[in-house]
Design a protein around this motif. Structure first.
Motif, PDB file in Angstrom:
ATOM      1  N   PRO A 142       0.831  -1.215   0.000  1.00  0.00           N
ATOM      2  CA  PRO A 142       0.000   0.000   0.000  1.00  0.00           C
ATOM      3  C   PRO A 142       0.862   1.261   0.000  1.00  0.00           C
ATOM      4  CG  PRO A 142       0.022  -1.005   2.166  1.00  0.00           C
ATOM      5  CD  PRO A 142       0.698  -1.976   1.262  1.00  0.00           C
ATOM      6  N   GLU A 143       0.436   2.251  -0.821  1.00  0.00           N
ATOM      7  CA  GLU A 143       1.106   3.550  -0.914  1.00  0.00           C
ATOM      8  C   GLU A 143       2.547   3.444  -1.428  1.00  0.00           C
ATOM      9  OE1 GLU A 143       0.717   5.622   2.799  1.00  0.00           O
ATOM     10  OE2 GLU A 143      -1.373   5.021   3.039  1.00  0.00           O
ATOM     11  N   SER A 144       2.899   2.331  -2.026  1.00  0.00           N
ATOM     12  CA  SER A 144       4.246   2.195  -2.586  1.00  0.00           C
ATOM     13  C   SER A 144       4.325   2.955  -3.904  1.00  0.00           C
ATOM     14  CB  SER A 144       4.593   0.720  -2.804  1.00  0.00           C
ATOM     15  OG  SER A 144       3.612   0.084  -3.599  1.00  0.00           O
ATOM     16  N   ASN A 145       5.549   3.329  -4.274  1.00  0.00           N
ATOM     17  CA  ASN A 145       5.739   4.161  -5.456  1.00  0.00           C
ATOM     18  C   ASN A 145       6.600   3.421  -6.488  1.00  0.00           C
ATOM     19  OD1 ASN A 145       6.015   6.212  -7.320  1.00  0.00           O
ATOM     20  ND2 ASN A 145       7.387   7.457  -6.051  1.00  0.00           N
ATOM     21  N   PHE A 146       5.974   3.068  -7.618  1.00  0.00           N
ATOM     22  CA  PHE A 146       6.678   2.393  -8.710  1.00  0.00           C
ATOM     23  C   PHE A 146       6.820   3.309  -9.932  1.00  0.00           C
ATOM     24  CE2 PHE A 146       5.044  -1.100  -6.181  1.00  0.00           C
ATOM     25  CZ  PHE A 146       6.053  -2.066  -6.260  1.00  0.00           C
ATOM     26  N   GLU A 147       6.672   4.594  -9.760  1.00  0.00           N
ATOM     27  CA  GLU A 147       6.668   5.505 -10.911  1.00  0.00           C
ATOM     28  C   GLU A 147       7.948   5.375 -11.743  1.00  0.00           C
ATOM     29  OE1 GLU A 147       6.066  10.248 -12.022  1.00  0.00           O
ATOM     30  OE2 GLU A 147       5.613   9.509  -9.999  1.00  0.00           O
ATOM     31  N   GLY A 148       7.753   5.161 -13.050  1.00  0.00           N
ATOM     32  CA  GLY A 148       8.873   5.070 -13.969  1.00  0.00           C
ATOM     33  C   GLY A 148       9.677   3.779 -13.877  1.00  0.00           C
TER      34      GLY A 148
END
Length: 228
Positions: A142-148
């Motif tokens: 949850p709320e993890s960031n995989f952007e790019g």
């Protein structure tokens, strides 16, 4: 006198010569026992000597064996120490299955092929990292960031992705479960050949954030999902 000569001759022949060597025995049975006892002593002495030599050989060999074991254990400990201190990089380093890495920064790094099965990664950032072929099966994201990030071929099945950021990810050939509906953003993501449960496709295509073009592949997000 002549009548006694044969008798004396017989006595002389039967009497042992004083120049001949004979074992000091009292009789044939005693001599036999004496010879057997000498034989048994000589026979029993040989195994004792052999055992003594074997014992000496064992004493000599044992330190070499202990040194060999000690050297092997030292080598194993060195390898384990190197493994635990290594960074997680492609082709080596640590896997993270079952660990709690919540809130940590895993951005801009190479984790290709690493195992994140059942990992706890709440609010962890993987932005712009190479996550090709990684396993996030049954993980807590949850709320993890995989952007790019490059998540081609990665597994995101049976996990929790509430409010996770998938903006601009390259997810070609990745595997997703029902939690894909719960992510925060899919804008600019490339889902070409991704495995997504068919029952989710209509709901996904209706989302406002399903738009844009992936900056790395140039693929339109809606086209990659085959949205009408």
């Amino acid at each position: 006198m002549r009548s006694f000569l044969p008798i004396l001759s017989a006595i002389a022949l039967s009497t042992p010569s004083s120049h001949a060597f004979h074992a000091p025995c009292a009789g044939h049975s005693i001599c036999a026992r004496h010879q057997l006892s000498r034989t048994s002593i000589s026979l029993t002495n040989e195994p004792i000597q052999n055992e003594s030599r074997d014992a000496d050989a064992t004493i000599i060999r044992r330190p070499k064996l202990e040194q060999s074991i000690a050297s092997s254990l030292a080598a194993v400990s060195i390898l384990l120490g190197a493994a635990t201190s290594a960074c997680a990089v492609s082709g080596g380093g640590l896997d993270y299955a079952g660990l709690d890495i919540s809130g940590q920064d895993f951005s801009n790094r190479n984790f290709k092929g690493k195992d994140f099965t059942q990992v706890l990664a709440k609010a962890t950032t993987f932005a712009n990292s190479n996550l090709q072929g990684c396993r996030f099966y049954n993980s807590f994201l949850p709320e993890s960031n995989f952007e790019g990030a490059d998540v081609r071929g990665a597994s995101f099945e049976r996990n929790n992705m509430d409010n996770a950021n998938l903006r601009n990810v390259n997810a070609g050939g990745a595997y997703f479960g029902d939690s894909l509906l719960d992510v925060k953003s899919m804008e600019g993501a490339d889902f070409t050949d991704a495995s997504i449960p068919p029952k989710l496709l209509n709901s996904i295509c209706e989302r406002e954030d399903v738009k844009g073009t992936n900056p790395d592949t140039g693929v339109d997000t809606r086209d990659s999902l085959m949205c009408l």
